[in-house]
Design a protein around this motif. Structure first.
Motif, mmCIF file in Angstrom:
data_model
loop_
_atom_site.group_PDB
_atom_site.id
_atom_site.type_symbol
_atom_site.label_atom_id
_atom_site.label_comp_id
_atom_site.label_asym_id
_atom_site.label_seq_id
_atom_site.Cartn_x
_atom_site.Cartn_y
_atom_site.Cartn_z
ATOM 1 N N LEU A 141 0.819 -1.202 0.000
ATOM 2 C CA LEU A 141 0.000 0.000 0.000
ATOM 3 C C LEU A 141 0.855 1.255 0.000
ATOM 4 O O LEU A 141 0.693 2.135 -0.836
ATOM 5 N N ASN A 142 1.798 1.364 0.939
ATOM 6 C CA ASN A 142 2.643 2.555 1.058
ATOM 7 C C ASN A 142 4.109 2.189 0.924
ATOM 8 O O ASN A 142 4.520 1.095 1.305
ATOM 9 N N GLU A 143 4.910 3.126 0.441
ATOM 10 C CA GLU A 143 6.341 2.923 0.312
ATOM 11 C C GLU A 143 6.945 2.635 1.681
ATOM 12 O O GLU A 143 6.614 3.283 2.675
ATOM 13 N N GLY A 144 7.818 1.621 1.745
ATOM 14 C CA GLY A 144 8.449 1.249 3.000
ATOM 15 C C GLY A 144 7.706 0.169 3.762
ATOM 16 O O GLY A 144 8.258 -0.440 4.678
ATOM 17 N N ARG A 145 6.466 -0.091 3.401
ATOM 18 C CA ARG A 145 5.699 -1.160 4.044
ATOM 19 C C ARG A 145 6.076 -2.505 3.457
ATOM 20 O O ARG A 145 6.474 -2.614 2.319
ATOM 21 N N SER A 146 5.903 -3.546 4.238
ATOM 22 C CA SER A 146 6.215 -4.897 3.771
ATOM 23 C C SER A 146 5.166 -5.384 2.785
ATOM 24 O O SER A 146 3.977 -5.090 2.924
ATOM 25 N N CYS A 147 5.646 -6.124 1.829
ATOM 26 C CA CYS A 147 4.796 -6.763 0.844
ATOM 27 C C CYS A 147 4.870 -8.266 1.108
ATOM 28 O O CYS A 147 5.954 -8.813 1.272
ATOM 29 N N PHE A 148 3.732 -8.930 1.174
ATOM 30 C CA PHE A 148 3.679 -10.358 1.476
ATOM 31 C C PHE A 148 3.246 -11.114 0.228
ATOM 32 O O PHE A 148 2.269 -10.732 -0.426
ATOM 33 N N ALA A 149 3.969 -12.203 -0.078
ATOM 34 C CA ALA A 149 3.621 -12.986 -1.269
ATOM 35 C C ALA A 149 4.058 -14.432 -1.089
ATOM 36 O O ALA A 149 5.103 -14.716 -0.495
ATOM 37 N N SER A 150 3.247 -15.346 -1.607
ATOM 38 C CA SER A 150 3.629 -16.751 -1.716
ATOM 39 C C SER A 150 4.149 -16.943 -3.132
ATOM 40 O O SER A 150 3.428 -16.709 -4.095
ATOM 41 N N VAL A 151 5.397 -17.340 -3.252
ATOM 42 C CA VAL A 151 6.075 -17.382 -4.540
ATOM 43 C C VAL A 151 6.502 -18.808 -4.865
ATOM 44 O O VAL A 151 7.004 -19.521 -4.008
ATOM 45 N N ASN A 152 6.278 -19.213 -6.110
ATOM 46 C CA ASN A 152 6.736 -20.499 -6.615
ATOM 47 C C ASN A 152 7.907 -20.232 -7.551
ATOM 48 O O ASN A 152 7.755 -19.536 -8.547
ATOM 49 N N ILE A 153 9.065 -20.784 -7.230
ATOM 50 C CA ILE A 153 10.264 -20.617 -8.047
ATOM 51 C C ILE A 153 10.625 -21.984 -8.612
ATOM 52 O O ILE A 153 10.790 -22.947 -7.857
ATOM 53 N N SER A 154 10.728 -22.066 -9.938
ATOM 54 C CA SER A 154 11.103 -23.326 -10.575
ATOM 55 C C SER A 154 12.206 -23.063 -11.589
ATOM 56 O O SER A 154 12.359 -21.952 -12.088
ATOM 57 N N TRP A 155 12.986 -24.097 -11.882
ATOM 58 C CA TRP A 155 14.092 -23.947 -12.818
ATOM 59 C C TRP A 155 14.332 -25.257 -13.545
ATOM 60 O O TRP A 155 13.913 -26.322 -13.109
ATOM 61 N N ARG A 156 14.990 -25.105 -14.685
ATOM 62 C CA ARG A 156 15.360 -26.250 -15.503
ATOM 63 C C ARG A 156 16.725 -25.958 -16.127
ATOM 64 O O ARG A 156 16.913 -24.917 -16.755
ATOM 65 N N LEU A 157 17.672 -26.863 -15.931
ATOM 66 C CA LEU A 157 19.015 -26.720 -16.478
ATOM 67 C C LEU A 157 19.241 -27.739 -17.581
ATOM 68 O O LEU A 157 18.553 -28.756 -17.643
#
Length: 122
Positions: A29-45
């Motif tokens: 919402l405001n600058e400096g406030r924490s942002c909460f997120a559930s993130v899925n990170i995937s990779w392929r080599l």
């Protein structure tokens, strides 16, 4: 395959290496406030190797999120609490070579004002 990663805003530094972050943005919402997120990170080599996933913030401090040995693919789910954008990197175990990189962006709806608003009741 690398062109797919580039089209999605992810950078593949090694040929045929893909690092996919979903979602890749979070809004507070405001600058400096924490942002909460559930993130899925995937990779392929392209080939099996040992590597670590690290998060690098704007002052070049790296937090290790996990390491894997002799693997081609991987996936991790994280609950993040961030106040700034972070660069997610897949690096070799010795940390000398970056295999892939992607940015998780943090933005806000309202910038902080240098002037404080004070309410007075008379």
């Amino acid at each position: 395959m690398a062109s797919t990663a580039l089209a999605q805003g992810n950078v593949a530094l090694e040929p045929s290496t893909i690092l996919d972050v979903k979602p890749n943005k979070c809004v507070a919402l405001n600058e400096g406030r924490s942002c909460f997120a559930s993130v899925n990170i995937s990779w392929r080599l392209k080939a099996e190797q040992s590597y670590c996933l690290v998060a690098v913030n704007s002052v070049d401090e790296a937090d290790e999120l996990g390491c894997w040995r002799q693997s081609k693919v991987g996936n991790i789910n994280l609950d993040l609490e961030l106040t700034r954008s972070v660069d997610l990197k897949l690096v070799t175990l010795d940390g000398k070579k970056v295999l892939a990189s992607s940015v998780f962006q943090v933005s806000w709806l309202y910038e902080s004002s240098p002037r404080k608003r004070r309410w007075r009741l008379f």
